[in-house]
Enzyme design. Structure first.
Site, short mmCIF file in Angstrom:
data_model
loop_
_atom_site.label_atom_id
_atom_site.label_comp_id
_atom_site.label_asym_id
_atom_site.label_seq_id
_atom_site.Cartn_x
_atom_site.Cartn_y
_atom_site.Cartn_z
N LYS A 54 -9.75 -7.28 7.90
CA LYS A 54 -10.46 -7.46 9.17
C LYS A 54 -10.36 -6.21 10.01
O LYS A 54 -9.45 -5.39 9.82
CB LYS A 54 -9.89 -8.66 9.93
CG LYS A 54 -8.55 -8.41 10.59
CD LYS A 54 -8.20 -9.55 11.51
CE LYS A 54 -6.76 -9.46 12.01
NZ LYS A 54 -6.62 -8.63 13.21
N HIS A 109 0.82 -1.21 0.00
CA HIS A 109 0.00 0.00 0.00
C HIS A 109 0.86 1.26 0.00
O HIS A 109 0.57 2.23 -0.70
CB HIS A 109 -0.98 -0.01 1.18
CG HIS A 109 -2.19 -0.85 0.92
ND1 HIS A 109 -2.16 -2.22 0.98
CD2 HIS A 109 -3.45 -0.52 0.54
CE1 HIS A 109 -3.36 -2.69 0.66
NE2 HIS A 109 -4.16 -1.68 0.39
#
Lengths: 205, 297
Positions: A112, A45
């Site tokens: 999550k 990322h």
């Protein structure tokens, strides 16, 4: 007719992943994905948000699904096998995720723990959903990976951080941020904060 | 240590790592099972608890990691006085390297300066070994694998804390613990288990809070005040409605374990460690020859 077929309570999200399909989902829906997932976590990322991009011939991020996951990978002969592949905590990607959703037209992000406001807004604006896999369920999820189709950045990022191309079948997740501005995380957090207030009052001074 | 003892200890250590990584201790599984029964049919919470229970079964059957984040490797060991401790440390590291090759542990140790993964789980501060010699001729090896997701939601408070309305007393302590549960939401992979230390300094407080995870879920605190607080925190946390994975639901915490250390008058810390449902903790007693005699959990 519903956009996605429902089998045993779970909507079947299959390729091609399209905006129409993901916009049909709403918070709380149980979903099973069949098709290609691309893993990407902290290093990827950061790297993508620095303006980098893998060669399209190797990894095509356009309209894809990114999975926040650092799997345990074992090499058997020429093939890789994912022996454990649950989600990692997504909130660490919050500073980068919205831009990446926009740039590559991501159709879903799996992880999550939920994500924040910027991601929620990007999901609504660009037609993407956040899908929550069950944290720690590395074996159930690894069993749904039918093959590992390749890897990018193994040397640069290391095994847990590399981009793994995972072909999955009926991969189980829950929609916790939909493409209509709703976030289960926001609701649960606000409600539990209210309840905590009354518990604290009960404890007293 | 003769060659046979070294080989046996190495093999026993690898087995302890395998079992810790792949098998959830019974006391934890029973607690998860009772949580699953409480959740409503058709809810996301029930869905999550069902997947968790399936996962426990598959990991054990396949002898593969319950969770891909095999975490910080924390050893708590006792060894006979005459043991060459330096050699024992080497054996532990060797066992970790073997266990990583076998896939019981993920390559999980990263150089904080260069960002490079050591690839074998060895490096400065990895593994963590708490070791004490004892007068027995046996070895006791306990192991905990603590994943990063739950480690990240741990919290330390310094009382008084006006933000959570906590004064310097046990009521204040309880408010801090519940605040930590609220802040964790589903990010620590709940339902969780809390380890808490009241007092100590910043370092010893966190270390002692983690050691609470060596206690069984079902045990009762010998200190009646702490026993009462453990029950009360778990009960109140489960009224918050955070639920498994933060999906909403009844099972937010499985248990709370609290200890206390003396503090200096000026400091009053509350250190809270969070353990995910994939609570990997195991231990074994090894004979003077280094063979596993008995499992501890």
């Amino acid at each position: 007719m519903a956009v996605l077929e429902n089998v045993g309570g779970a909507f079947q999200l299959t390729e091609p992943f399209t905006e129409e399909k993901v916009r049909s989902l709403k918070v709380g829906d149980m979903v099973e994905i069949s098709g290609m997932l691309l893993t990407g976590r902290d290093a990827v990322h950061k790297w993508l948000s620095d303006g980098n991009e893998p060669p399209k011939a190797e990894v095509n991020l356009q309209n894809s699904i990114i999975y926040h996951c650092g799997p345990v990978m074992m090499k058997k002969g020429k093939n890789w096998i994912a022996t454990a592949a649950g989600p990692t905590t997504s909130i660490r990607e919050e500073p980068y995720q919205a831009k990446i959703i926009e740039r590559f037209g991501l159709k879903a992000v799996i992880g999550k723990g939920g994500m924040g406001e910027k991601t929620r807004e990007a999901c609504q604006k660009f037609g993407c959903v956040y899908l929550h896999a069950v944290g720690g369920a590395a074996q159930v999820l690894a069993e749904r990976i039918k093959s590992v189709e390749g890897v990018y950045g193994l040397d640069t990022f290391g095994s847990p951080e590399a981009i793994w191309k995972l072909k999955v079948e009926r991969f189980p997740v829950v929609v916790t941020i939909d493409a209509h501005g709703n976030s289960l995380h926001k609701v649960v957090e606000a409600e539990s904060a209210e309840k905590l207030k009354s518990v604290v009052e009960k404890i007293g001074k | 240590m003769n060659k046979t003892l070294q080989k046996n200890l190495h093999d026993s250590l690898v087995e302890v790592i395998r079992k810790t990584s792949a098998e959830l201790p019974n006391d934890v599984f029973e607690s998860i099972e009772s949580g699953r029964k409480q959740e409503q049919e058709g809810s996301s919470a029930k869905y999550a608890m069902n997947i968790i229970c399936d996962n426990v079964e598959i990991a054990k059957r396949k002898s593969q990691p319950l969770c891909q984040d095999t975490g910080t490797v924390l050893f708590y060991i006792h060894f006979p006085m005459k043991t060459d401790y330096e050699l024992l440390q080497k054996l532990i590291k060797k066992a970790i390297v073997s266990a990583t090759k076998k896939g019981y542990l993920r390559q999980n140790s990263v150089d904080s300066i260069t960002g490079k993964n050591s690839g074998n789980n060895i490096g400065p501060g990895a593994p963590v070994i708490h070791a004490e010699p004892w007068k027995k001729d046996t070895f006791e090896i306990k192991l905990m694998l603590k994943g990063g997701g739950c480690e990240n939601v741990g919290a330390q408070y310094s009382l008084p804390d006006s933000r959570v309305g906590a004064g310097r007393d046990l009521k204040g302590v309880e408010k801090c613990i519940l605040d930590a549960v609220q802040n964790a939401q589903g990010k620590g992979c709940g339902p969780g288990i809390l380890g808490v230390c009241i007092g100590g300094d910043r370092g010893t407080g966190y270390a002692a809070s983690k050691e609470q995870f060596l206690r069984k879920i079902t045990d009762k605190n010998k200190n009646p005040e702490l026993a009462k607080m453990e029950e009360s925190v778990t009960r109140e946390a489960n009224t918050l409605g955070i639920g498994p994975m933060g999906f909403g639901g009844k099972t937010t915490l499985l248990a709370t374990k609290i200890t206390a250390l003396n503090r200096v008058p000026a400091s009053f810390f509350v250190s809270v460690s969070y353990m995910c449902w994939a609570f990997r903790r195991q231990g074994a007693v090894m004979s003077p020859k280094g063979e596993i005699k008995k499992w501890l959990y």
